[in-house]
Design a protein around this motif. Structure first.
Motif, PDB file in Angstrom:
ATOM      1  N   PRO A   1      76.209  61.248 102.508  1.00 50.34           N
ATOM      2  CA  PRO A   1      75.508  62.577 102.216  1.00 50.34           C
ATOM      3  C   PRO A   1      76.198  63.188 101.088  1.00 50.34           C
ATOM      4  O   PRO A   1      75.458  63.511  99.881  1.00 50.34           O
ATOM      5  CB  PRO A   1      75.074  63.441 103.199  1.00 50.34           C
ATOM      6  CG  PRO A   1      75.195  62.579 104.424  1.00 50.34           C
ATOM      7  CD  PRO A   1      76.317  61.584 104.087  1.00 50.34           C
ATOM      8  N   LYS A   2      77.482  63.490 101.190  1.00 49.00           N
ATOM      9  CA  LYS A   2      78.329  64.074  99.891  1.00 49.00           C
ATOM     10  C   LYS A   2      78.057  63.163  98.700  1.00 49.00           C
ATOM     11  O   LYS A   2      78.186  63.525  97.673  1.00 49.00           O
ATOM     12  CB  LYS A   2      79.672  64.326 100.414  1.00 49.00           C
ATOM     13  CG  LYS A   2      79.614  65.277 101.435  1.00 49.00           C
ATOM     14  CD  LYS A   2      81.286  65.403 101.952  1.00 49.00           C
ATOM     15  CE  LYS A   2      81.454  66.616 102.931  1.00 49.00           C
ATOM     16  NZ  LYS A   2      82.800  66.732 103.182  1.00 49.00           N
ATOM     17  N   LYS A   3      78.632  61.713  99.054  1.00 49.50           N
ATOM     18  CA  LYS A   3      78.651  60.933  97.883  1.00 49.50           C
ATOM     19  C   LYS A   3      77.117  60.871  97.308  1.00 49.50           C
ATOM     20  O   LYS A   3      77.169  60.709  95.924  1.00 49.50           O
ATOM     21  CB  LYS A   3      78.953  59.398  98.400  1.00 49.50           C
ATOM     22  CG  LYS A   3      80.440  59.278  98.606  1.00 49.50           C
ATOM     23  CD  LYS A   3      81.053  57.947  98.799  1.00 49.50           C
ATOM     24  CE  LYS A   3      82.481  57.768  99.302  1.00 49.50           C
ATOM     25  NZ  LYS A   3      83.141  56.639  99.411  1.00 49.50           N
ATOM     26  N   GLU A   4      76.179  60.737  97.944  1.00 50.87           N
ATOM     27  CA  GLU A   4      74.723  60.796  97.491  1.00 50.87           C
ATOM     28  C   GLU A   4      74.608  61.935  96.655  1.00 50.87           C
ATOM     29  O   GLU A   4      73.886  61.806  95.424  1.00 50.87           O
ATOM     30  CB  GLU A   4      73.739  60.576  98.595  1.00 50.87           C
ATOM     31  CG  GLU A   4      73.659  59.216  99.243  1.00 50.87           C
ATOM     32  CD  GLU A   4      72.631  59.252 100.448  1.00 50.87           C
ATOM     33  OE1 GLU A   4      72.093  60.329 100.729  1.00 50.87           O
ATOM     34  OE2 GLU A   4      72.863  58.333 101.306  1.00 50.87           O
ATOM     35  N   ALA A   5      74.919  63.200  97.339  1.00 48.58           N
ATOM     36  CA  ALA A   5      74.720  64.560  96.422  1.00 48.58           C
ATOM     37  C   ALA A   5      75.435  64.260  94.863  1.00 48.58           C
ATOM     38  O   ALA A   5      75.149  64.751  93.864  1.00 48.58           O
ATOM     39  CB  ALA A   5      75.096  65.543  97.157  1.00 48.58           C
ATOM     40  N   LEU A   6      76.688  63.997  95.138  1.00 49.19           N
ATOM     41  CA  LEU A   6      77.584  63.496  94.043  1.00 49.19           C
ATOM     42  C   LEU A   6      77.054  62.729  92.999  1.00 49.19           C
ATOM     43  O   LEU A   6      77.181  63.020  91.844  1.00 49.19           O
ATOM     44  CB  LEU A   6      78.865  63.103  94.199  1.00 49.19           C
ATOM     45  CG  LEU A   6      79.924  63.231  93.240  1.00 49.19           C
ATOM     46  CD1 LEU A   6      80.507  64.678  92.912  1.00 49.19           C
ATOM     47  CD2 LEU A   6      81.347  62.530  93.743  1.00 49.19           C
ATOM     48  N   ASP A   7      76.508  61.722  93.488  1.00 48.83           N
ATOM     49  CA  ASP A   7      75.933  60.680  92.537  1.00 48.83           C
ATOM     50  C   ASP A   7      74.872  61.427  91.781  1.00 48.83           C
ATOM     51  O   ASP A   7      74.416  61.090  90.697  1.00 48.83           O
ATOM     52  CB  ASP A   7      75.374  59.492  93.485  1.00 48.83           C
ATOM     53  CG  ASP A   7      75.241  58.419  92.470  1.00 48.83           C
ATOM     54  OD1 ASP A   7      76.193  57.952  91.680  1.00 48.83           O
ATOM     55  OD2 ASP A   7      74.175  57.590  92.781  1.00 48.83           O
ATOM     56  N   GLY A   8      73.804  62.149  92.560  1.00 47.91           N
ATOM     57  CA  GLY A   8      72.869  62.938  91.899  1.00 47.91           C
ATOM     58  C   GLY A   8      73.365  63.680  90.946  1.00 47.91           C
ATOM     59  O   GLY A   8      72.740  64.107  89.774  1.00 47.91           O
ATOM     60  N   ASN A   9      74.429  64.421  91.090  1.00 49.86           N
ATOM     61  CA  ASN A   9      75.046  65.397  90.038  1.00 49.86           C
ATOM     62  C   ASN A   9      75.367  64.664  88.738  1.00 49.86           C
ATOM     63  O   ASN A   9      75.415  65.095  87.712  1.00 49.86           O
ATOM     64  CB  ASN A   9      76.306  66.190  90.838  1.00 49.86           C
ATOM     65  CG  ASN A   9      75.751  67.048  91.826  1.00 49.86           C
ATOM     66  OD1 ASN A   9      74.863  67.509  91.709  1.00 49.86           O
ATOM     67  ND2 ASN A   9      76.889  67.476  92.519  1.00 49.86           N
TER      68      ASN A   9
ATOM     69  N   GLU B   1      71.948  62.651  81.963  1.00 51.20           N
ATOM     70  CA  GLU B   1      70.767  62.973  81.623  1.00 51.20           C
ATOM     71  C   GLU B   1      71.214  64.078  80.486  1.00 51.20           C
ATOM     72  O   GLU B   1      70.421  64.275  79.330  1.00 51.20           O
ATOM     73  CB  GLU B   1      69.762  63.407  82.321  1.00 51.20           C
ATOM     74  CG  GLU B   1      69.341  62.364  83.359  1.00 51.20           C
ATOM     75  CD  GLU B   1      68.097  62.809  84.458  1.00 51.20           C
ATOM     76  OE1 GLU B   1      67.815  63.952  84.346  1.00 51.20           O
ATOM     77  OE2 GLU B   1      67.639  62.023  85.199  1.00 51.20           O
ATOM     78  N   LYS B   2      71.898  65.054  80.808  1.00 54.21           N
ATOM     79  CA  LYS B   2      72.345  66.060  79.942  1.00 54.21           C
ATOM     80  C   LYS B   2      72.995  65.356  78.779  1.00 54.21           C
ATOM     81  O   LYS B   2      72.960  65.852  77.650  1.00 54.21           O
ATOM     82  CB  LYS B   2      73.036  67.049  80.889  1.00 54.21           C
ATOM     83  CG  LYS B   2      73.539  68.233  80.056  1.00 54.21           C
ATOM     84  CD  LYS B   2      74.403  69.308  80.726  1.00 54.21           C
ATOM     85  CE  LYS B   2      74.707  70.439  79.853  1.00 54.21           C
ATOM     86  NZ  LYS B   2      75.679  71.311  80.754  1.00 54.21           N
ATOM     87  N   PHE B   3      73.825  64.613  78.849  1.00 52.19           N
ATOM     88  CA  PHE B   3      74.634  63.968  77.941  1.00 52.19           C
ATOM     89  C   PHE B   3      74.044  63.326  76.739  1.00 52.19           C
ATOM     90  O   PHE B   3      74.025  63.401  75.752  1.00 52.19           O
ATOM     91  CB  PHE B   3      75.694  63.082  78.433  1.00 52.19           C
ATOM     92  CG  PHE B   3      76.769  63.706  79.051  1.00 52.19           C
ATOM     93  CD1 PHE B   3      77.017  65.228  79.260  1.00 52.19           C
ATOM     94  CD2 PHE B   3      77.868  62.868  79.688  1.00 52.19           C
ATOM     95  CE1 PHE B   3      77.910  65.705  79.744  1.00 52.19           C
ATOM     96  CE2 PHE B   3      78.923  63.373  80.349  1.00 52.19           C
ATOM     97  CZ  PHE B   3      78.934  64.918  80.380  1.00 52.19           C
ATOM     98  N   SER B   4      72.790  62.743  77.487  1.00 49.18           N
ATOM     99  CA  SER B   4      71.716  61.848  76.433  1.00 49.18           C
ATOM    100  C   SER B   4      70.989  62.960  75.610  1.00 49.18           C
ATOM    101  O   SER B   4      70.478  62.453  74.369  1.00 49.18           O
ATOM    102  CB  SER B   4      70.758  61.308  77.318  1.00 49.18           C
ATOM    103  OG  SER B   4      70.081  61.814  77.881  1.00 49.18           O
TER     104      SER B   4
END
Length: 211
Positions: A17-25, A31-34
């Motif tokens: 779950p932590k890695k999934e949340a991190l991947d979401g971040n 998206e922000k960088f784009s």
């Protein structure tokens, strides 16, 4: 043996779950960088922004590469995402602050290799000095600025800064020591037993205490 297997499964389950949340971040950052526009009429500022942007995207690339490895530590992944985020945050500095860094010959691009706390404190101090506005300082920096303004110090120790900033540990004081040394505000040795020499003739120091 069964107990060890059960423990291992529990650890894996809790880590996912932590890695999934991190991947979401990380995806949100991508998206922000784009949408970030690394532009400026000033060629020096434009080049500076491009350097910072490239450092931020490199950290995100590092994350995407590392996450594919089977035995990568979660902390190794968080470091990349955290630095991608805080490197990009340097692009949030307004034009006036960017111009101030050029005027004072501050190597803002070198901040991409520093800690997130370094970047946060640097942003606060540079913005305040550029806008001549002490309210833009964070709480700890404001306390230090007021202390320096009230009484001239030729030397400062890490312990003194820690007390002024009202922190229970010397962590933040050491962050100040490092970036103040980079700015030329103080001359510091690696040992905390040796006080920092305050460079009162330094322009950034003068700007800081005059707020």
């Amino acid at each position: 043996m069964k107990d060890l297997i059960a423990i291992a499964k529990t650890v894996i389950a809790s880590a996912n779950p932590k890695k999934e949340a991190l991947d979401g971040n990380a995806k949100q950052l991508a998206e922000k960088f784009s949408t970030l526009k690394v532009e400026s009429k000033n060629p020096e500022i434009k080049q500076l922004k491009e350097t910072i942007f490239n450092a931020a995207t490199q950290r995100l690339d590092n994350y995407n590469f590392k996450k594919e490895k089977q035995e990568i530590e979660y902390t190794d992944l968080t470091v990349e995402v955290t630095h991608a985020k805080y490197n990009a945050s340097l692009l949030e500095l307004d034009t006036k602050t960017m111009q101030y860094t050029l005027k004072r010959n501050i190597d803002l691009a070198s901040a991409v290799n520093q800690s997130r706390e370094y970047k946060k404190r640097l942003k606060s101090m540079l913005t305040a000095c550029a806008h001549r506005d002490a309210s833009k300082l964070d709480k700890a920096l404001l306390a230090l600025q007021q202390a320096l303004k009230a009484k001239e110090h030729s030397e400062l120790s890490v312990d003194q800064i820690q007390r002024i900033m009202s922190h229970s540990t010397a962590t933040q004081a050491n962050y100040f020591k490092k970036f103040a040394h980079e700015l030329g505000v103080v001359t510091a040795s690696r040992s905390n037993a040796v006080p920092m020499i305050v460079n009162k003739d330094n322009d950034v120091y003068k700007d800081f205490v005059s707020l």
